[in-house]
Enzyme design. Structure first.
Site, short mmCIF file in Angstrom:
data_model
loop_
_atom_site.label_atom_id
_atom_site.label_comp_id
_atom_site.label_asym_id
_atom_site.label_seq_id
_atom_site.Cartn_x
_atom_site.Cartn_y
_atom_site.Cartn_z
N ASP A 52 2.37 -11.29 -4.74
CA ASP A 52 1.20 -10.66 -5.34
C ASP A 52 0.44 -9.88 -4.27
OD1 ASP A 52 -0.79 -10.74 -7.77
OD2 ASP A 52 -2.00 -11.06 -5.97
N TYR A 57 -5.60 -4.48 -0.83
CA TYR A 57 -5.34 -5.41 0.28
C TYR A 57 -4.87 -4.67 1.54
CZ TYR A 57 -5.32 -8.90 -3.50
OH TYR A 57 -5.64 -9.67 -4.60
N LYS A 82 -1.80 -3.85 -7.82
CA LYS A 82 -2.95 -3.66 -8.71
C LYS A 82 -3.66 -2.33 -8.45
CE LYS A 82 -3.71 -8.62 -8.09
NZ LYS A 82 -3.52 -8.94 -6.66
N HIS A 115 -7.22 -4.18 -11.59
CA HIS A 115 -7.75 -5.23 -10.72
C HIS A 115 -9.09 -5.79 -11.23
CE1 HIS A 115 -7.36 -6.42 -6.20
NE2 HIS A 115 -7.95 -7.39 -6.87
#
Ligand SMILES: NC(=O)C1=CN([C@@H]2O[C@H](COP(=O)(O)OP(=O)(O)OC[C@H]3O[C@@H](n4cnc5c(N)ncnc54)[C@H](OP(=O)(O)O)[C@@H]3O)[C@@H](O)[C@H]2O)C=CC1
Length: 287
Positions: A52, A57, A82, A115
């Site tokens: 994930d 990120y 996402k 997200h």
């Protein structure tokens, strides 16, 4: 709910027939570069098959390299990323999907999620932007770029709005889920709609490790608090996504298929609301 998951190789079938592993690797705050790459290689060598990540990120490229280096067959993997808050809307979502594919160096994504439902900068017109993003995601499914699409941090009203125009029903809603916040209203609605609940922060970001109830249950089963929290998630039928950058923790977090928490102990854990952090209300987030 009692899950039928009994081993690391077990999967759930999403509402579009795609199979998803029962547990996955979280990568938020996994530093980009060597750490992310090695963590992915370690995780895949230990048997993780779901990874994930998210555009936000900042580690998609390193994760892509870790996947390549692992030598694991692409079709045996389940990769999620996402759509970040600065890319809501039809054109921007199309671009974001292609950017993530490029960074991950993959031909397709297994799961792509919105997200957050209503990012602060576009909060006034979140519903129409989600409809637009969703259309772009549906088209990416048609084009073979994505196998399943879903959402994250969506509450009942966000799902209701999306379903007014969606041609494809979300397969997954990824939410903050651990004994400190079971988000009962959202998980019940997900279930009613045939949407799988993925559990982010399944360890409560460490905030439940010293909780007396968790510690005493862990001692009883001769397991660690982390293992008890992950087992709790599995027994509820959630897909937990524990994050670690340490190989021994990655390995320990998979040793959760050799014990069963009794109904009485599950009830004690269910009763821990507020023992650590609770879910962020998307209406109150300022990003
Ligand atoms: N959709 C969304 O909005 C969100 C999604 N997520 C996803 O969910 C994943 C997991 O959630 P996250 O918030 O990271 O928190 P987790 O609940 O997974 O907790 C992670 C923390 O626990 C530590 N840890 C992991 N395993 C052990 C262990 N066995 N013993 C002791 N400490 C341990 C990690 O440290 P260390 O790494 O040093 O081992 C880290 O500090 C994220 O990484 C991300 O993929 C998370 C937040 C929001």
């Amino acid at each position: 709910m009692t899950s039928k998951i009994q081993s690391l190789n077990d999967t759930y079938e999403l509402n579009n027939g795609v199979k998803i592993p029962a547990i996955g690797l979280g990568t938020w705050q996994t530093p980009d570069g060597e750490v992310a790459q090695k963590t992915v290689e370690d995780a895949l060598s230990l048997g993780y098959r779901l990874i994930d990540t998210a555009a936000a990120y900042g580690n998609e490229e390193s994760i892509g390299r870790g996947i390549k280096r692992s030598g694991v067959n692409r079709r045996d993997l389940f990769v999620t990323t996402k759509l970040w808050n600065d890319h809501h809307g039809y054109q921007k979502t199309k671009a974001a999907i292609d950017e993530s594919l490029t960074k991950l160096d993959l031909d397709y994504l297994d799961l792509y999620l919105i997200h957050w439902p209503n990012p602060a900068p576009v909060r006034d017109h979140w519903a129409e932007l989600n409809a637009e993003s969703w259309q772009a995601m549906e088209e990416a499914v048609q084009a073979g770029k994505i196998r399943a699409i879903g959402v994250s941090n969506f509450r009942r009203k966000h799902l209701d709005e999306l379903l007014k125009t969606a041609k494809i029903r979300p397969a997954v809603n990824q939410i903050y889920l651990n004994p400190s916040d079971m988000e009962e209203d959202v998980t019940a609605y997900n279930k009613e709609l045939g949407i799988l609940s993925e559990a982010y922060s399944p360890l409560g970001r460490g905030g439940l490790f010293a909780n007396d109830t968790v510690v005493s249950i862990a001692q009883h089963y001769d397991k660690s608090p982390a293992q008890v929290l992950l087992r709790w998630s599995l027994q509820h039928g959630f897909v937990p996504l524990p994050k670690s950058v340490h190989r021994e923790r990655l390995e320990a977090n998979l040793r959760v298929f050799d014990f069963t928490i009794t109904e009485a102990d599950m009830a004690k854990l269910d009763g821990l609301h507020g023992a650590a952090q609770v879910a962020n209300d998307p209406d109150q987030t300022d990003f």
